[in-house]
Design a protein around this motif. Structure first.
Motif, PDB file in Angstrom:
ATOM      1  N   ARG A 219       3.338  41.591 -40.486  1.00  0.00           N
ATOM      2  CA  ARG A 219       2.630  40.368 -40.862  1.00  0.00           C
ATOM      3  C   ARG A 219       3.301  39.752 -42.097  1.00  0.00           C
ATOM      4  NH1 ARG A 219      -1.126  40.915 -45.008  1.00  0.00           N
ATOM      5  NH2 ARG A 219      -2.414  39.270 -44.105  1.00  0.00           N
ATOM      6  N   THR A 220       2.809  38.586 -42.476  1.00  0.00           N
ATOM      7  CA  THR A 220       3.258  37.883 -43.690  1.00  0.00           C
ATOM      8  C   THR A 220       4.769  37.722 -43.729  1.00  0.00           C
ATOM      9  OG1 THR A 220       1.508  39.212 -44.737  1.00  0.00           O
ATOM     10  CG2 THR A 220       2.665  37.633 -46.127  1.00  0.00           C
ATOM     11  N   ALA A 221       5.327  37.242 -42.642  1.00  0.00           N
ATOM     12  CA  ALA A 221       6.771  37.049 -42.574  1.00  0.00           C
ATOM     13  C   ALA A 221       7.093  35.732 -41.887  1.00  0.00           C
ATOM     14  CB  ALA A 221       7.430  38.207 -41.840  1.00  0.00           C
ATOM     15  N   LEU A 222       8.170  35.107 -42.320  1.00  0.00           N
ATOM     16  CA  LEU A 222       8.683  33.885 -41.723  1.00  0.00           C
ATOM     17  C   LEU A 222      10.015  34.202 -41.063  1.00  0.00           C
ATOM     18  CD1 LEU A 222       8.634  30.733 -41.399  1.00  0.00           C
ATOM     19  CD2 LEU A 222       9.905  30.648 -43.553  1.00  0.00           C
ATOM     20  N   ILE A 223      10.228  33.692 -39.849  1.00  0.00           N
ATOM     21  CA  ILE A 223      11.458  33.956 -39.101  1.00  0.00           C
ATOM     22  C   ILE A 223      12.295  32.680 -39.070  1.00  0.00           C
ATOM     23  CG2 ILE A 223      12.422  34.705 -36.899  1.00  0.00           C
ATOM     24  CD1 ILE A 223       9.516  35.910 -36.380  1.00  0.00           C
ATOM     25  N   LEU A 224      13.516  32.754 -39.580  1.00  0.00           N
ATOM     26  CA  LEU A 224      14.446  31.628 -39.557  1.00  0.00           C
ATOM     27  C   LEU A 224      15.558  31.939 -38.566  1.00  0.00           C
ATOM     28  CD1 LEU A 224      14.776  30.976 -43.402  1.00  0.00           C
ATOM     29  CD2 LEU A 224      13.391  29.682 -41.782  1.00  0.00           C
ATOM     30  N   VAL A 225      15.854  30.994 -37.680  1.00  0.00           N
ATOM     31  CA  VAL A 225      16.877  31.190 -36.661  1.00  0.00           C
ATOM     32  C   VAL A 225      17.764  29.951 -36.605  1.00  0.00           C
ATOM     33  CG1 VAL A 225      17.333  31.664 -34.228  1.00  0.00           C
ATOM     34  CG2 VAL A 225      15.250  32.556 -35.286  1.00  0.00           C
ATOM     35  N   GLY A 226      19.079  30.177 -36.542  1.00  0.00           N
ATOM     36  CA  GLY A 226      19.981  29.045 -36.365  1.00  0.00           C
ATOM     37  C   GLY A 226      21.347  29.287 -36.972  1.00  0.00           C
ATOM     38  N   PRO A 227      22.359  28.570 -36.506  1.00  0.00           N
ATOM     39  CA  PRO A 227      23.725  28.768 -37.001  1.00  0.00           C
ATOM     40  C   PRO A 227      23.900  28.424 -38.471  1.00  0.00           C
ATOM     41  CG  PRO A 227      23.596  26.863 -35.526  1.00  0.00           C
ATOM     42  CD  PRO A 227      22.299  27.592 -35.406  1.00  0.00           C
ATOM     43  N   ALA A 228      23.027  27.575 -39.028  1.00  0.00           N
ATOM     44  CA  ALA A 228      23.138  27.219 -40.448  1.00  0.00           C
ATOM     45  C   ALA A 228      22.915  28.414 -41.362  1.00  0.00           C
ATOM     46  CB  ALA A 228      22.137  26.117 -40.789  1.00  0.00           C
ATOM     47  N   LEU A 229      22.328  29.488 -40.828  1.00  0.00           N
ATOM     48  CA  LEU A 229      22.042  30.677 -41.637  1.00  0.00           C
ATOM     49  C   LEU A 229      23.249  31.596 -41.754  1.00  0.00           C
ATOM     50  CD1 LEU A 229      18.571  31.411 -40.037  1.00  0.00           C
ATOM     51  CD2 LEU A 229      18.957  30.522 -42.338  1.00  0.00           C
ATOM     52  N   GLY A 230      24.310  31.284 -41.054  1.00  0.00           N
ATOM     53  CA  GLY A 230      25.495  32.137 -41.073  1.00  0.00           C
ATOM     54  C   GLY A 230      26.301  31.990 -42.350  1.00  0.00           C
ATOM     55  N   GLU A 231      27.358  32.756 -42.434  1.00  0.00           N
ATOM     56  CA  GLU A 231      28.214  32.766 -43.617  1.00  0.00           C
ATOM     57  C   GLU A 231      29.390  31.806 -43.481  1.00  0.00           C
ATOM     58  OE1 GLU A 231      27.514  34.331 -46.316  1.00  0.00           O
ATOM     59  OE2 GLU A 231      25.771  35.429 -45.547  1.00  0.00           O
ATOM     60  N   THR A 232      29.387  30.972 -42.452  1.00  0.00           N
ATOM     61  CA  THR A 232      30.529  30.090 -42.221  1.00  0.00           C
ATOM     62  C   THR A 232      30.801  29.153 -43.392  1.00  0.00           C
ATOM     63  OG1 THR A 232      31.453  28.392 -40.780  1.00  0.00           O
ATOM     64  CG2 THR A 232      29.060  28.384 -41.047  1.00  0.00           C
ATOM     65  N   ARG A 233      32.067  29.000 -43.704  1.00  0.00           N
ATOM     66  CA  ARG A 233      32.489  28.053 -44.736  1.00  0.00           C
ATOM     67  C   ARG A 233      33.306  26.923 -44.134  1.00  0.00           C
ATOM     68  NH1 ARG A 233      32.279  33.041 -47.046  1.00  0.00           N
ATOM     69  NH2 ARG A 233      31.337  33.202 -49.112  1.00  0.00           N
ATOM     70  N   ASP A 234      33.411  26.927 -42.826  1.00  0.00           N
ATOM     71  CA  ASP A 234      34.227  25.938 -42.128  1.00  0.00           C
ATOM     72  C   ASP A 234      33.356  24.752 -41.713  1.00  0.00           C
ATOM     73  OD1 ASP A 234      36.273  24.648 -40.855  1.00  0.00           O
ATOM     74  OD2 ASP A 234      36.138  25.829 -39.011  1.00  0.00           O
ATOM     75  N   PHE A 235      32.954  23.955 -42.685  1.00  0.00           N
ATOM     76  CA  PHE A 235      32.187  22.752 -42.385  1.00  0.00           C
ATOM     77  C   PHE A 235      32.642  21.646 -43.328  1.00  0.00           C
ATOM     78  CE2 PHE A 235      29.738  25.173 -45.491  1.00  0.00           C
ATOM     79  CZ  PHE A 235      29.403  24.228 -46.442  1.00  0.00           C
ATOM     80  N   ARG A 236      32.475  20.431 -42.905  1.00  0.00           N
ATOM     81  CA  ARG A 236      32.926  19.295 -43.703  1.00  0.00           C
ATOM     82  C   ARG A 236      31.965  19.037 -44.859  1.00  0.00           C
ATOM     83  NH1 ARG A 236      32.146  13.419 -41.360  1.00  0.00           N
ATOM     84  NH2 ARG A 236      32.070  13.107 -43.611  1.00  0.00           N
TER      85      ARG A 236
END
Length: 263
Positions: A219-236
């Motif tokens: 309980r008492t937890a939030l789940i975040l899902v998505g590619p933005a959560l990754g460690e990628t540095r290859d973005f403009r």
């Protein structure tokens, strides 16, 4: 007499807004959701104030306390976790206040997804990777979801998902989201963000369930899902600070700018 619905934020008393702190310090009656709001948040209630934990109370009982306060001419601080506009269960309280002619005001607070992003030390909207956040939940034993507001429908957007009230349903989340995001999609389960025992569990759709089970989080937890959560540095870089893209607040000599009044 007025009832103040106050967003207490995710748990850290220092994330209270100045307005919330001031109102709590002035109201002779303070009703707070103790299961999600730590006592430190309401410690600033005035001396002699009636401070009640409503975690075990029904809607009728909490409204009864408000009616009693009205009879005494006393303001009420009704303190909720996070921001009361999101899963705050204030709509049914407001309905009763309106029926009884009682004035109210809403004081916003820091929502859990924002506090989780801060704890992770990252932005949730990354240029050309994710520019939308979907705040949702799953039905489970609570109120059913409206038709069309399904996890699968939201998954089709590819947006960052912030899923509330669903940590006991990790298997279903994995099943529904994997075809859309891929098994290696980054996932973060943020447990009791802002509390001393805060825990941030990083994983992927194909292993996060076992990691959550190992920590015995139910309980008492939030789940975040998505590619933005990754460690990628290859973005403009964002165009906001791009010298080649002038705007109204940073014009370039010789370049005519047209201000967009629709933004």
């Amino acid at each position: 007499m007025k009832v103040f619905f106050i967003g207490a934020g995710p748990g850290d008393p220092e994330l209270l807004t100045l307005k919330a702190q001031r109102i709590i310090g002035q109201c002779p009656v303070c009703l707070y959701a103790g299961s999600l709001v730590p006592p430190e948040v309401v410690a600033g209630a005035p001396e002699g104030a009636l401070v009640r934990d409503t975690a075990a109370m029904t809607l009728d009982e909490t409204h009864g306390e408000i009616l009693a306060a009205q009879a005494r001419g006393q303001d009420v601080a009704r303190v909720h976790s996070g921001d009361p506009s999101l899963y705050g269960a204030i709509a049914e309280q407001i309905r009763r206040l309106r029926a009884d002619g009682i004035a109210y005001e809403i004081v916003p607070g820091v929502p859990a997804y924002a506090a989780a992003a801060a704890a992770l030390g990252q932005e949730l909207t990354i240029p050309e990777i994710a520019q939308s956040i979907v705040l949702t939940r799953m039905s489970m034993q609570s109120t059913s979801m409206p038709e069309g507001e399904t996890l699968e429908n939201f998954a089709r957007t590819g947006a960052t998902l912030a899923i509330h009230l669903a940590v006991r349903n990790m298997r279903e989340i994995e099943r529904v989201l994997t075809p859309h995001y891929g098994a290696d999609c980054p996932v973060v389960v943020a447990y009791r963000v802002g509390w001393p025992d805060q825990m941030l569990i990083r994983g992927r759709l194909d292993d996060i369930r076992l990691k959550v089970r190992a920590e015995k989080i139910t309980r008492t937890a939030l789940i975040l899902v998505g590619p933005a959560l990754g460690e990628t540095r290859d973005f403009r870089d964002s165009a906001l600070y791009d010298p080649a893209k002038p705007h109204v607040l940073r014009p370039v000599v010789g370049v005519d700018l047209v201000e967009d009044h629709n933004t």
